[in-house]
Write an enzyme that holds these catalytic residues in place. Structure first.
Site, PDB file in Angstrom:
ATOM      1  N   ASP A   1       0.823  -1.207   0.000  1.00  9.95           N
ATOM      2  CA  ASP A   1       0.000   0.000   0.000  1.00  9.95           C
ATOM      3  C   ASP A   1       0.864   1.268   0.000  1.00  9.95           C
ATOM      4  O   ASP A   1       1.807   1.388   0.788  1.00  9.95           O
ATOM      5  CB  ASP A   1      -0.899  -0.010   1.243  1.00  9.95           C
ATOM      6  CG  ASP A   1      -1.758   1.217   1.361  1.00  9.95           C
ATOM      7  OD1 ASP A   1      -2.687   1.371   0.551  1.00  9.95           O
ATOM      8  OD2 ASP A   1      -1.501   2.039   2.275  1.00  9.95           O
TER       9      ASP A   1
ATOM     10  N   GLU B   1       1.303  -0.030  -4.936  1.00  6.32           N
ATOM     11  CA  GLU B   1       0.509   1.179  -5.201  1.00  6.32           C
ATOM     12  C   GLU B   1       1.459   2.352  -5.009  1.00  6.32           C
ATOM     13  O   GLU B   1       1.983   2.546  -3.912  1.00  6.32           O
ATOM     14  CB  GLU B   1      -0.672   1.291  -4.250  1.00  6.32           C
ATOM     15  CG  GLU B   1      -1.491   2.547  -4.483  1.00  6.32           C
ATOM     16  CD  GLU B   1      -2.339   2.951  -3.279  1.00  6.32           C
ATOM     17  OE1 GLU B   1      -3.302   3.715  -3.484  1.00  6.32           O
ATOM     18  OE2 GLU B   1      -2.034   2.534  -2.153  1.00  6.32           O
TER      19      GLU B   1
ATOM     20  N   ASP C   1      -3.581   3.675 -11.435  1.00  6.81           N
ATOM     21  CA  ASP C   1      -4.664   4.631 -11.197  1.00  6.81           C
ATOM     22  C   ASP C   1      -4.993   5.432 -12.445  1.00  6.81           C
ATOM     23  O   ASP C   1      -6.149   5.837 -12.640  1.00  6.81           O
ATOM     24  CB  ASP C   1      -4.290   5.591 -10.064  1.00  6.81           C
ATOM     25  CG  ASP C   1      -4.495   4.988  -8.684  1.00  6.81           C
ATOM     26  OD1 ASP C   1      -5.242   3.999  -8.580  1.00  6.81           O
ATOM     27  OD2 ASP C   1      -3.917   5.504  -7.712  1.00  6.81           O
TER      28      ASP C   1
END
Length: 465
Positions: free
Chosen positions: A253, A288, A310
């Site tokens: 993350d 990410e 994204d």
């Protein structure tokens, strides 16, 4: 017998356990095992290590300069994040499993607590054959490390080695992974190495050196990744999940918030340690990363397999909804052209000027293989970080949603679908936490402050109420 990991409690011989804590600031550390105090004398480089007779299932606490705390590397808790820790037998009779290659991944992201009415590992395991029949080859489990309360997203965990007891026991999680493998599905775990949650992070109280007050993140002081013991905490955590739970990899993350001052950077050392772990199955590592960098995913480096893309999501979202506020703004002028660029190169933002951004973001990505990008039309962030948690189907024309769903699944990139998306779910998925008192109020106001001027709040409540 040597320890496998430097942190936490481990069985080192039949009936004998070793306890270890890095706390260079502490003068006296003990382990209290079922009421018995065991000395943990200070050793080199700030480590405190002691041994005691005990058995799996016994409870214990660490006593640091007179303060009783759960083990920061607790493998399980007897209760909440402030309760005693539990000694866990790491053994489990896993079924044979050769793993699956990354290139054939079809990822299904799920939250254990919400995937079934019961919200447990055991109940989720019963659904696995359905996912396999659907064509899912990889399950991405949102974080299960213990967090405050009984329900939450999982991204505010404070005990990252311990499965949350609301979902079941360590044995239950191992059985879930084994059931997935029997269904032909790999399991990767979402882990949070960029911060700790605001309640129950005792590591900061007894080991201030774990954090670097000179580096700030959105969640406070940054973790001090220039400290070797801190690096070993997280590298050990990753290896522990792979070795003792037979997992197939991770989604890391917000790695752009992992800051360190030494070489090799932590993310490189982490991947190298995992790649050198001698595993007999493919291990999939995904990130990410808001920076849109490429060095971690260069196939020649042999580090990370995929990056959450994204940019692809933003193209789709703006094209279908017309929303252009906040981070969608730079995708507003030409979302279709941006989508074409994403289908060609993965990233859209590759360092070029993108008004209203003042500086370019990202690096040229056209030379990366398509399977270096994990594409999605929805995920937990892009729904849960909306003010009302709407899914794409509640915001856009249903026929258009079907088209982009087909585009996602038929494209050459690694597709990820968010639980419920496979059946056209429209129920909102919002951020949620089980905080109490002042922390609950501060969280509520903080979340509200993240949506200034958003049209979803036509009659906003007062921030002072």
């Amino acid at each position: 017998m040597d320890r496998k990991f430097e942190w936490g409690a481990e069985q080192v011989a039949p009936g004998r356990w070793s306890f270890a804590l890095w706390s260079p600031d502490a003068e006296k550390v003990e382990a209290e095992v079922d009421g018995r105090r065991v000395a943990m004398p200070a050793g080199p480089d700030g480590w405190h290590i002691g041994e005691a007779e005990a058995k799996a299932g016994d409870t214990y606490r660490l006593i640091v300069d007179g303060r009783a705390i759960p083990d920061p590397a607790s493998r399980a808790q007897a209760g909440d994040v402030h309760a005693a820790s539990v000694l866990v037998d790491p053994s489990f009779d896993f079924s044979p499993w050769d793993g699956r290659p990354w290139e054939e991944s079809v990822i299904f992201e799920l939250h254990i607590g919400l995937f079934t009415p019961e919200g447990t590992f055991a109940s989720a395991a019963k659904r696995l054959p359905d996912l396999a029949a659907l064509g899912v080859t990889v399950i991405e489990v949102m974080p299960v490390g213990q967090f405050p309360g009984s329900r939450g997203w999982g991204y505010d965990g404070v005990l990252p080695w311990a499965p949350h007891p609301s979902y079941g026991t360590p044995e239950d999680f191992r059985a879930f992974v084994d059931a997935a493998h029997q269904a032909g599905i790999s399991v990767i775990l979402d882990v949070v190495y960029n911060h700790f949650g605001p309640d129950g992070a005792w590591i900061g109280q007894v080991t201030p050196s774990f954090f670097d007050p000179e580096i700030k993140t959105p969640w406070g002081a940054a973790i001090a990744f220039d400290q070797p013991a801190v690096r070993r905490f997280f590298i050990g955590n990753a290896l522990h999940w792979l070795q003792e739970y037979n997992l197939d990899g991770f989604r890391f993350d917000a790695v752009d918030q992992i800051r360190d001052k030494i070489e090799p950077e932590f993310l490189v050392e982490l991947a190298q340690a995992i790649r050198g772990g001698g595993f007999d199955r493919p291990i999939h590592l995904t990130t990410e990363d808001n920076r849109n960098i490429i060095r971690l995913h260069d196939p020649d480096a042999g580090l990370y397999d995929g990056e959450w893309n994204d940019d692809y999501h933003h193209c789709i979202h703006v094209l279908l909804t017309g929303e252009t506020y906040d981070y969608y703004a730079s995708f507003g002028p030409s979302p279709f052209d941006d989508l074409c660029l994403s289908l060609e190169c993965g990233y859209v933002e590759q360092g070029q000027p993108r008004p209203p951004q003042k500086t370019g973001r990202g690096e040229r990505s056209c030379d990366l293989p398509w399977h270096a990008f994990v594409n999605f039309n929805q995920n937990h962030d892009q729904t849960g970080n909306r003010a009302k948690g709407e899914r794409l189907l509640a915001l856009a024309d249903p026929d258009a949603v079907k088209v982009v769903h087909a585009l996602l699944l038929l494209g050459p990139f690694i597709p990820l679908i968010f639980m419920g998306e496979e059946s056209g779910e429209t129920a909102p998925f919002q951020f949620f936490a089980d905080f109490e008192g002042e922390l609950a109020e501060a969280t509520r106001k903080g979340r509200y402050a993240e949506f200034p001027g958003v049209k979803e709040f036509p009659d906003p409540i007062s921030k002072d109420t």
